[in-house]
Design a protein around this motif. Structure first.
Motif, PDB file in Angstrom:
ATOM      1  N   ARG A  60      -9.596 -19.441 139.136  1.00  0.00           N
ATOM      2  CA  ARG A  60      -9.997 -19.786 137.767  1.00  0.00           C
ATOM      3  C   ARG A  60     -10.377 -21.259 137.666  1.00  0.00           C
ATOM      4  NH1 ARG A  60      -8.330 -21.959 133.198  1.00  0.00           N
ATOM      5  NH2 ARG A  60      -6.333 -22.656 134.004  1.00  0.00           N
ATOM      6  N   ARG A  61      -9.662 -22.105 138.368  1.00  0.00           N
ATOM      7  CA  ARG A  61      -9.920 -23.542 138.289  1.00  0.00           C
ATOM      8  C   ARG A  61     -11.085 -24.003 139.162  1.00  0.00           C
ATOM      9  NH1 ARG A  61      -4.286 -26.856 137.792  1.00  0.00           N
ATOM     10  NH2 ARG A  61      -3.220 -25.408 136.405  1.00  0.00           N
ATOM     11  N   HIS A  62     -11.511 -23.182 140.098  1.00  0.00           N
ATOM     12  CA  HIS A  62     -12.570 -23.585 141.022  1.00  0.00           C
ATOM     13  C   HIS A  62     -13.928 -23.270 140.411  1.00  0.00           C
ATOM     14  CE1 HIS A  62     -15.055 -23.879 144.590  1.00  0.00           C
ATOM     15  NE2 HIS A  62     -14.060 -24.536 145.140  1.00  0.00           N
ATOM     16  N   PRO A  63     -14.714 -24.314 140.139  1.00  0.00           N
ATOM     17  CA  PRO A  63     -16.047 -24.075 139.567  1.00  0.00           C
ATOM     18  C   PRO A  63     -16.920 -23.284 140.544  1.00  0.00           C
ATOM     19  CG  PRO A  63     -15.472 -26.413 139.495  1.00  0.00           C
ATOM     20  CD  PRO A  63     -14.427 -25.718 140.317  1.00  0.00           C
ATOM     21  N   ALA A  64     -17.498 -22.213 140.070  1.00  0.00           N
ATOM     22  CA  ALA A  64     -18.289 -21.323 140.927  1.00  0.00           C
ATOM     23  C   ALA A  64     -19.487 -22.032 141.544  1.00  0.00           C
ATOM     24  CB  ALA A  64     -18.750 -20.110 140.128  1.00  0.00           C
ATOM     25  N   GLU A  65     -20.085 -22.980 140.844  1.00  0.00           N
ATOM     26  CA  GLU A  65     -21.264 -23.652 141.370  1.00  0.00           C
ATOM     27  C   GLU A  65     -20.942 -24.562 142.555  1.00  0.00           C
ATOM     28  OE1 GLU A  65     -19.688 -25.926 137.844  1.00  0.00           O
ATOM     29  OE2 GLU A  65     -20.389 -23.888 138.112  1.00  0.00           O
ATOM     30  N   GLN A  66     -19.676 -24.793 142.818  1.00  0.00           N
ATOM     31  CA  GLN A  66     -19.305 -25.638 143.949  1.00  0.00           C
ATOM     32  C   GLN A  66     -19.039 -24.829 145.216  1.00  0.00           C
ATOM     33  OE1 GLN A  66     -16.062 -28.253 143.087  1.00  0.00           O
ATOM     34  NE2 GLN A  66     -17.197 -29.390 141.553  1.00  0.00           N
ATOM     35  N   VAL A  67     -19.158 -23.534 145.140  1.00  0.00           N
ATOM     36  CA  VAL A  67     -18.939 -22.690 146.303  1.00  0.00           C
ATOM     37  C   VAL A  67     -20.196 -22.684 147.142  1.00  0.00           C
ATOM     38  CG1 VAL A  67     -18.463 -20.339 147.095  1.00  0.00           C
ATOM     39  CG2 VAL A  67     -17.259 -21.265 145.119  1.00  0.00           C
ATOM     40  N   HIS A  68     -20.066 -23.055 148.394  1.00  0.00           N
ATOM     41  CA  HIS A  68     -21.203 -23.079 149.308  1.00  0.00           C
ATOM     42  C   HIS A  68     -20.896 -22.139 150.460  1.00  0.00           C
ATOM     43  CE1 HIS A  68     -22.920 -26.461 147.170  1.00  0.00           C
ATOM     44  NE2 HIS A  68     -21.734 -27.041 147.217  1.00  0.00           N
ATOM     45  N   LEU A  69     -21.730 -21.144 150.617  1.00  0.00           N
ATOM     46  CA  LEU A  69     -21.542 -20.203 151.708  1.00  0.00           C
ATOM     47  C   LEU A  69     -22.303 -20.684 152.927  1.00  0.00           C
ATOM     48  CD1 LEU A  69     -22.014 -16.883 149.711  1.00  0.00           C
ATOM     49  CD2 LEU A  69     -19.872 -17.993 150.348  1.00  0.00           C
ATOM     50  N   SER A  70     -21.750 -20.435 154.071  1.00  0.00           N
ATOM     51  CA  SER A  70     -22.428 -20.801 155.316  1.00  0.00           C
ATOM     52  C   SER A  70     -23.646 -19.911 155.506  1.00  0.00           C
ATOM     53  CB  SER A  70     -21.503 -20.622 156.511  1.00  0.00           C
ATOM     54  OG  SER A  70     -20.382 -21.424 156.387  1.00  0.00           O
ATOM     55  N   PRO A  71     -24.714 -20.478 156.016  1.00  0.00           N
ATOM     56  CA  PRO A  71     -25.890 -19.622 156.280  1.00  0.00           C
ATOM     57  C   PRO A  71     -25.585 -18.639 157.393  1.00  0.00           C
ATOM     58  CG  PRO A  71     -26.250 -21.855 157.095  1.00  0.00           C
ATOM     59  CD  PRO A  71     -24.928 -21.857 156.369  1.00  0.00           C
ATOM     60  N   LYS A  72     -26.211 -17.499 157.324  1.00  0.00           N
ATOM     61  CA  LYS A  72     -26.006 -16.491 158.368  1.00  0.00           C
ATOM     62  C   LYS A  72     -26.596 -16.984 159.672  1.00  0.00           C
ATOM     63  CE  LYS A  72     -25.798 -12.247 155.739  1.00  0.00           C
ATOM     64  NZ  LYS A  72     -26.385 -10.928 155.538  1.00  0.00           N
ATOM     65  N   LYS A  73     -25.866 -16.766 160.744  1.00  0.00           N
ATOM     66  CA  LYS A  73     -26.343 -17.137 162.065  1.00  0.00           C
ATOM     67  C   LYS A  73     -27.009 -15.919 162.684  1.00  0.00           C
ATOM     68  CE  LYS A  73     -22.881 -20.647 162.963  1.00  0.00           C
ATOM     69  NZ  LYS A  73     -21.818 -21.102 163.851  1.00  0.00           N
ATOM     70  N   GLU A  74     -28.196 -16.127 163.167  1.00  0.00           N
ATOM     71  CA  GLU A  74     -28.903 -15.041 163.828  1.00  0.00           C
ATOM     72  C   GLU A  74     -28.659 -15.131 165.310  1.00  0.00           C
ATOM     73  OE1 GLU A  74     -32.925 -14.467 162.666  1.00  0.00           O
ATOM     74  OE2 GLU A  74     -32.513 -15.044 160.595  1.00  0.00           O
ATOM     75  N   ASN A  75     -28.344 -14.001 165.905  1.00  0.00           N
ATOM     76  CA  ASN A  75     -28.089 -13.963 167.351  1.00  0.00           C
ATOM     77  C   ASN A  75     -29.330 -13.672 168.122  1.00  0.00           C
ATOM     78  OD1 ASN A  75     -25.403 -14.525 166.902  1.00  0.00           O
ATOM     79  ND2 ASN A  75     -24.860 -12.362 166.716  1.00  0.00           N
TER      80      ASN A  75
END
Length: 75
Positions: A60-75
């Motif tokens: 609840r306290r974590h602003p959603a816009e600050q979530v950064h997902l790692s880019p997918k790594k292609e094998n």
């Protein structure tokens, strides 16, 4: 588990000013669950409820816009 316990714990966690306090409580509950596998069902449920209350409050306290997902790594 009594609804009063859940209500009281939720109020306690919500009133904590620092995120680090909530994180510490979450860590402590997880440690208790791992450290005491022979605890009673009621005690285990209480620890789990507390852990979930902490997780929900942290989300609840974590602003959603600050979530950064790692880019997918292609094998």
């Amino acid at each position: 588990m009594s609804q009063q316990f859940i209500y009281d714990m939720r109020e306690k966690v919500i009133s904590m000013e620092k995120i680090s306090e909530i994180q510490e409580m979450l860590h402590n509950m997880a440690s208790l669950m791992v450290g005491y596998p022979d605890a009673s069902e009621e005690q285990s449920k209480q620890w789990l409820d507390t852990l979930n209350i902490c997780r929900i409050e942290l989300r609840r306290r974590h602003p959603a816009e600050q979530v950064h997902l790692s880019p997918k790594k292609e094998n």
